[in-house]
Design an enzyme around this catalytic site. Structure first.
Site, PDB file in Angstrom:
ATOM      1  N   HIS A  54      15.453  97.914  -7.902  1.00 17.99           N
ATOM      2  CA  HIS A  54      16.487  96.952  -8.974  1.00 17.99           C
ATOM      3  C   HIS A  54      16.936  95.756  -8.798  1.00 17.99           C
ATOM      4  O   HIS A  54      17.810  95.203  -8.633  1.00 17.99           O
ATOM      5  CB  HIS A  54      17.867  98.093  -8.400  1.00 17.99           C
ATOM      6  CG  HIS A  54      17.299  99.442  -9.645  1.00 17.99           C
ATOM      7  ND1 HIS A  54      18.164 100.845  -8.560  1.00 17.99           N
ATOM      8  CD2 HIS A  54      16.106  99.811  -9.560  1.00 17.99           C
ATOM      9  CE1 HIS A  54      17.566 101.642  -9.358  1.00 17.99           C
ATOM     10  NE2 HIS A  54      16.462 101.482  -9.910  1.00 17.99           N
TER      11      HIS A  54
HETATM   12  C1  LIG Z   1       8.718 101.328  -9.241  1.00 16.87           C
HETATM   13  C2  LIG Z   1       9.440 101.179 -10.136  1.00 16.87           C
HETATM   14  C3  LIG Z   1      10.574 101.770  -9.903  1.00 16.87           C
HETATM   15  C4  LIG Z   1      11.972 102.036 -10.761  1.00 16.87           C
HETATM   16  N1  LIG Z   1      12.543 102.669 -11.436  1.00 16.87           N
HETATM   17  C5  LIG Z   1      13.257 103.392 -11.967  1.00 16.87           C
HETATM   18  C6  LIG Z   1      14.343 103.742 -12.865  1.00 16.87           C
HETATM   19  O1  LIG Z   1      13.368 104.902 -12.354  1.00 16.87           O
HETATM   20  N2  LIG Z   1      15.100 103.518 -13.753  1.00 16.87           N
HETATM   21  C7  LIG Z   1      15.520 102.209 -14.245  1.00 16.87           C
HETATM   22  O2  LIG Z   1      16.378 102.219 -14.622  1.00 16.87           O
HETATM   23  N3  LIG Z   1      14.985 101.154 -13.326  1.00 16.87           N
HETATM   24  C8  LIG Z   1      14.177 101.303 -12.631  1.00 16.87           C
HETATM   25  N4  LIG Z   1      12.943 100.388 -12.181  1.00 16.87           N
HETATM   26  C9  LIG Z   1      13.682  99.128 -11.703  1.00 16.87           C
HETATM   27  C10 LIG Z   1      13.294  98.719 -13.840  1.00 16.87           C
HETATM   28  O3  LIG Z   1      11.818  98.580 -13.921  1.00 16.87           O
HETATM   29  C11 LIG Z   1      13.569  96.806 -13.550  1.00 16.87           C
HETATM   30  O4  LIG Z   1      14.992  96.600 -13.363  1.00 16.87           O
HETATM   31  C12 LIG Z   1      13.577  96.639 -14.862  1.00 16.87           C
HETATM   32  O5  LIG Z   1      12.243  96.395 -15.494  1.00 16.87           O
HETATM   33  C13 LIG Z   1      13.432  94.316 -15.002  1.00 16.87           C
HETATM   34  O6  LIG Z   1      13.140  94.237 -16.460  1.00 16.87           O
HETATM   35  P1  LIG Z   1      12.552  92.978 -16.633  1.00 16.87           P
HETATM   36  O7  LIG Z   1      12.473  92.706 -17.982  1.00 16.87           O
HETATM   37  O8  LIG Z   1      13.544  91.688 -16.039  1.00 16.87           O
HETATM   38  O9  LIG Z   1      11.510  92.522 -15.459  1.00 16.87           O
HETATM   39  P2  LIG Z   1       9.981  93.548 -15.901  1.00 16.87           P
HETATM   40  O10 LIG Z   1      10.189  95.014 -16.180  1.00 16.87           O
HETATM   41  O11 LIG Z   1       9.646  93.130 -14.182  1.00 16.87           O
HETATM   42  O12 LIG Z   1       9.387  91.887 -16.454  1.00 16.87           O
HETATM   43  C14 LIG Z   1       8.806  91.761 -16.276  1.00 16.87           C
HETATM   44  C15 LIG Z   1       7.257  90.766 -16.561  1.00 16.87           C
HETATM   45  O13 LIG Z   1       6.694  89.879 -16.396  1.00 16.87           O
HETATM   46  C16 LIG Z   1       5.339  89.751 -16.523  1.00 16.87           C
HETATM   47  N5  LIG Z   1       5.260  88.974 -15.619  1.00 16.87           N
HETATM   48  C17 LIG Z   1       5.605  88.012 -14.364  1.00 16.87           C
HETATM   49  N6  LIG Z   1       5.392  87.335 -14.470  1.00 16.87           N
HETATM   50  C18 LIG Z   1       3.862  86.877 -15.003  1.00 16.87           C
HETATM   51  C19 LIG Z   1       3.680  85.177 -15.844  1.00 16.87           C
HETATM   52  N7  LIG Z   1       3.665  84.473 -14.301  1.00 16.87           N
HETATM   53  N8  LIG Z   1       2.932  85.958 -16.599  1.00 16.87           N
HETATM   54  C20 LIG Z   1       2.655  86.726 -17.627  1.00 16.87           C
HETATM   55  N9  LIG Z   1       3.306  87.519 -17.186  1.00 16.87           N
HETATM   56  C21 LIG Z   1       4.517  87.690 -16.381  1.00 16.87           C
HETATM   57  C22 LIG Z   1       5.643  90.892 -15.491  1.00 16.87           C
HETATM   58  O14 LIG Z   1       4.090  91.366 -15.641  1.00 16.87           O
HETATM   59  C23 LIG Z   1       6.333  92.003 -16.459  1.00 16.87           C
HETATM   60  O15 LIG Z   1       5.803  93.024 -17.500  1.00 16.87           O
HETATM   61  C24 LIG Z   1      11.893 100.582 -11.528  1.00 16.87           C
HETATM   62  C25 LIG Z   1      11.013  99.458 -11.012  1.00 16.87           C
HETATM   63  C26 LIG Z   1      10.032  99.796  -9.997  1.00 16.87           C
HETATM   64  C27 LIG Z   1       8.746  98.580  -9.763  1.00 16.87           C
END
Ligand SMILES: Cc1cc2nc3c(=O)[nH]c(=O)nc-3n(C[C@H](O)[C@H](O)[C@H](O)COP(=O)(O)OP(=O)(O)OC[C@H]3O[C@@H](n4cnc5c(N)ncnc54)[C@H](O)[C@@H]3O)c2cc1C
Length: 355
Positions: A291
């Site tokens: 997280h």
């Molecule tokens: C294993 C795991 C289990 C989890 N379980 C839960 C849960 O049960 N419940 C819950 O609420 N939360 C959970 N989380 C946390 C939740 O998934 C994250 O807090 C949330 O997805 C973050 O969203 P975000 O948009 O910040 O980033 P992300 O969802 O990580 O999105 C970032 C995106 O940017 C892309 N990206 C990164 N760098 C580049 C680049 N250089 N070029 C192109 N694309 C790129 C990545 O591929 C990704 O698709 C979990 C996380 C993980 C890793």
């Protein structure tokens, strides 16, 4: 996907934001071996997540001046990018129950009989979402807070996900495997009926940091693991384990034959729930909950620790927003996915309403 103003490029890997005269004008990305650029007419929205957004910003010249200088990157905006990394940490208390009761063992979870039953009418053991209850608790360690500092998942399952689990859960020592019921072929653990309690420490005081390892966008950044550095964080998890133990000793749990596995760590003596033993156990077994937030912190315009302003705009750069978990100044008192969806919706509104 049918909109004229939407163009999606899959498998594109963003290397950096293109910045001219302190204004974001596009993005440079790799597609296989090819390097491409795309220019924007309005603004760039960076949504790479808590680990990659700060990396991309720093590679683009937005970050702590001295760090960028050490890698030969020209600093365009001197901002505390990569600081303030926070993450939930969790540990676990497992226990056995009577074999007769209807809870899952891992073998059950993989049994086609239960799978078929679930596919047929969504009933049976596999209709459990496994994390069946969540408690939000104030441990009392911090006075005058209005929010919980501990989250407790209880699973009606002796949680083990296969031979690799000790690695997944961050358990470093084979000495603990037998105590937990792990053996090399996992047969015993997979057949166990039981329960698992997972306390999560919600508001860490140990703050971590992400820095660049190199100027190569494909090289992962360095995550400086100061988890549990602040003793307060260990105390919260210790309270979580004590709470779990008390829960396992309630009449309802006794009625199903609940017996916790209380682990004495090497070198500790006396009570398994003493401060000394729990600290050793937590420092051995605690793992992140994935997280992570906070590396492009949101704050007011006069907040020197902030990377983005209250409308998610990168301070000092025009036409650039960060819209993901990295903008959270503090961790939420619970899982982060839903708050990230809210951040995305709010960011979209800001873009739509901007001129
Ligand atoms: C294993 C795991 C289990 C989890 N379980 C839960 C849960 O049960 N419940 C819950 O609420 N939360 C959970 N989380 C946390 C939740 O998934 C994250 O807090 C949330 O997805 C973050 O969203 P975000 O948009 O910040 O980033 P992300 O969802 O990580 O999105 C970032 C995106 O940017 C892309 N990206 C990164 N760098 C580049 C680049 N250089 N070029 C192109 N694309 C790129 C990545 O591929 C990704 O698709 C979990 C996380 C993980 C890793």
């Amino acid at each position: 996907m049918t909109r004229d103003n939407l163009h999606v490029i899959t498998n594109a890997y963003v290397n950096k934001i293109l910045i001219e005269d302190k204004k974001a004008v596009g993005v440079e990305y790799s597609l296989g071996e090819k390097h491409e650029t795309v220019r924007c007419t309005k603004e760039v929205a960076l949504c790479g997540g808590t680990v990659k957004s700060p990396q991309i910003l720093m590679l683009s010249g937005i970050g702590p001046r001295s760090h960028l200088k050490s890698l030969g990157i020209e600093c365009i905006a001197d901002l505390p990018v990569g600081k303030n990394l926070q993450n939930h940490m969790s540990c676990q208390l497992k226990g056995h129950t009577n074999d007769e009761i209807d809870v899952l063992s891992v073998n059950d979870a993989m049994d086609p009989k239960y799978q078929e039953q679930y596919d047929l009418d969504q009933t049976g053991l596999l209709s459990s979402n496994v994390i069946e209850s969540v408690a939000f608790i104030q441990t009392g360690l911090e006075k005058d807070i209005e929010w919980p500092d501990l989250q407790l998942f209880t699973l009606p399952m002796y949680y083990t996900s296969g031979p690799d689990e000790p690695t997944i859960l961050g358990i470093k020592s084979k000495d603990l495997y037998p105590v937990f019921g792990y053996d090399d072929n996992q047969t015993d653990a997979m057949a166990h009926k039981g329960f698992t309690m997972l306390p999560f420490m919600l508001h860490p005081k140990s703050v971590v940091e992400i820095t660049l390892a190199s100027t190569d966008p494909k090289e992962p950044p360095i995550i400086d693991p100061h988890y549990l550095e602040d003793p307060h964080d260990v105390k919260v998890l210790a309270e979580g384990l004590r709470f779990s133990k008390r829960l396992a000793e309630t009449g309802a749990m006794k009625a199903i034959g609940a017996q916790t596995i209380d682990i004495m760590m090497p070198g500790a003596s006396g009570d398994a729930y003493s401060d000394e033993n729990l600290e050793k156990y937590i420092r051995h077994i605690a793992t992140t909950a994935y997280h992570q937030v906070g590396t492009c912190k949101m704050g007011s315009n006069d907040d020197v620790t902030a990377v983005v302003d209250p409308k998610m705009r990168v301070r000092g750069i025009k036409g650039l927003r960060v819209i993901d978990a990295s903008i959270m100044p503090h961790l939420t008192s619970g899982n982060t996915n839903a708050p990230c969806i809210m951040i995305g919706e709010r960011g979209a509104d800001f873009i739509k309403s901007s001129r």
